[in-house]
Scaffold this motif. Structure first.
Motif, PDB file in Angstrom:
ATOM      1  N   GLU A  74       0.847  -1.190   0.000  1.00  0.00           N
ATOM      2  CA  GLU A  74       0.000   0.000   0.000  1.00  0.00           C
ATOM      3  C   GLU A  74       0.888   1.249   0.000  1.00  0.00           C
ATOM      4  OE1 GLU A  74      -4.055   1.273   2.062  1.00  0.00           O
ATOM      5  OE2 GLU A  74      -2.393   1.170   3.481  1.00  0.00           O
ATOM      6  N   TYR A  75       0.932   1.905  -1.141  1.00  0.00           N
ATOM      7  CA  TYR A  75       1.694   3.137  -1.305  1.00  0.00           C
ATOM      8  C   TYR A  75       0.766   4.219  -1.823  1.00  0.00           C
ATOM      9  CZ  TYR A  75       5.819   0.174  -0.909  1.00  0.00           C
ATOM     10  OH  TYR A  75       6.757  -0.702  -0.458  1.00  0.00           O
ATOM     11  N   PHE A  76       1.174   5.464  -1.608  1.00  0.00           N
ATOM     12  CA  PHE A  76       0.373   6.597  -2.047  1.00  0.00           C
ATOM     13  C   PHE A  76       1.250   7.570  -2.817  1.00  0.00           C
ATOM     14  CE2 PHE A  76      -1.574   4.810   1.665  1.00  0.00           C
ATOM     15  CZ  PHE A  76      -2.910   4.760   1.326  1.00  0.00           C
ATOM     16  N   ASP A  77       0.644   8.206  -3.812  1.00  0.00           N
ATOM     17  CA  ASP A  77       1.301   9.284  -4.555  1.00  0.00           C
ATOM     18  C   ASP A  77       0.787  10.591  -3.973  1.00  0.00           C
ATOM     19  OD1 ASP A  77       2.559   7.483  -6.336  1.00  0.00           O
ATOM     20  OD2 ASP A  77       0.740   7.382  -7.543  1.00  0.00           O
ATOM     21  N   PHE A 126      -3.192  13.421  -1.918  1.00  0.00           N
ATOM     22  CA  PHE A 126      -2.717  12.050  -2.100  1.00  0.00           C
ATOM     23  C   PHE A 126      -3.750  11.203  -2.822  1.00  0.00           C
ATOM     24  CE2 PHE A 126      -5.220  11.718   1.722  1.00  0.00           C
ATOM     25  CZ  PHE A 126      -5.709  10.424   1.746  1.00  0.00           C
ATOM     26  N   GLU A 127      -3.214  10.187  -3.498  1.00  0.00           N
ATOM     27  CA  GLU A 127      -4.033   9.184  -4.184  1.00  0.00           C
ATOM     28  C   GLU A 127      -3.349   7.839  -3.998  1.00  0.00           C
ATOM     29  OE1 GLU A 127      -4.251  10.166  -8.300  1.00  0.00           O
ATOM     30  OE2 GLU A 127      -5.305  12.048  -7.955  1.00  0.00           O
ATOM     31  N   PRO A 128      -4.103   6.756  -3.967  1.00  0.00           N
ATOM     32  CA  PRO A 128      -3.467   5.437  -3.898  1.00  0.00           C
ATOM     33  C   PRO A 128      -2.575   5.216  -5.117  1.00  0.00           C
ATOM     34  CG  PRO A 128      -5.806   5.271  -3.425  1.00  0.00           C
ATOM     35  CD  PRO A 128      -5.560   6.667  -3.911  1.00  0.00           C
ATOM     36  N   HIS A 129      -1.418   4.635  -4.896  1.00  0.00           N
ATOM     37  CA  HIS A 129      -0.506   4.294  -5.995  1.00  0.00           C
ATOM     38  C   HIS A 129      -1.111   3.109  -6.736  1.00  0.00           C
ATOM     39  CE1 HIS A 129       3.305   4.170  -8.073  1.00  0.00           C
ATOM     40  NE2 HIS A 129       3.425   2.879  -7.797  1.00  0.00           N
TER      41      HIS A 129
END
Length: 141
Positions: free
Chosen positions: A75-78, A88-91
């Motif tokens: 789980e990473y975010f941009d 932010f948005e989910p990667h």
């Protein structure tokens, strides 16, 4: 969906925040690491618990390990800085590329001082000068 982040604490700064702790509208903690500042500041972020963050701040956890092994796997975010805010948005992929990850060996020193950012309206600048004079704070005007 409210995808805005508010900086809680800047951990590393050079022209722009390089590494910082932020919170969303639900008070979830994110650790954000700059990977590109050419056109706009772009960050890779992970959700992090307060316990694990404290381990990092005390110098007991490596930054690379935090990003290689987030508490919620894959789980990473941009995060992007635009219009004077961080969003932010989910990667979209299950992992991030090597170019977005920190080098190993980056640990915080437990005895570092915290930097505090205070936004003061222009009309109150004299108050700020009095505080600096009394308490010896280092400020940028």
């Amino acid at each position: 969906m409210n995808n805005k982040l508010t900086i809680d604490r800047i951990l590393d700064f050079c022209d722009v925040p390089q590494l910082f702790v932020a919170r969303d509208a639900f008070d979830t903690i994110y650790l954000c690491l700059l990977y590109d500042d050419e056109t706009s500041c772009q960050y890779t972020a992970i959700r992090i618990s307060s316990n694990r963050l404290q381990l990092f701040l005390n110098g007991e956890e490596d930054l690379r390990n935090l990003f290689d092994n987030p508490e919620t796997p894959f789980e990473y975010f941009d995060v992007e800085y635009r219009d004077d805010d961080y969003y932010f948005e989910p990667h979209q992929a299950a992992s991030v590329g090597e170019e977005r990850l920190p080098l190993s060996g980056y640990k915080m020193s437990g005895d570092e001082h915290e930097a505090v950012v205070v936004h003061i309206p222009v009309k109150d600048r004299n108050l700020l000068k009095d505080l600096v004079r009394k308490f010896g704070w280092a400020c940028v005007f």
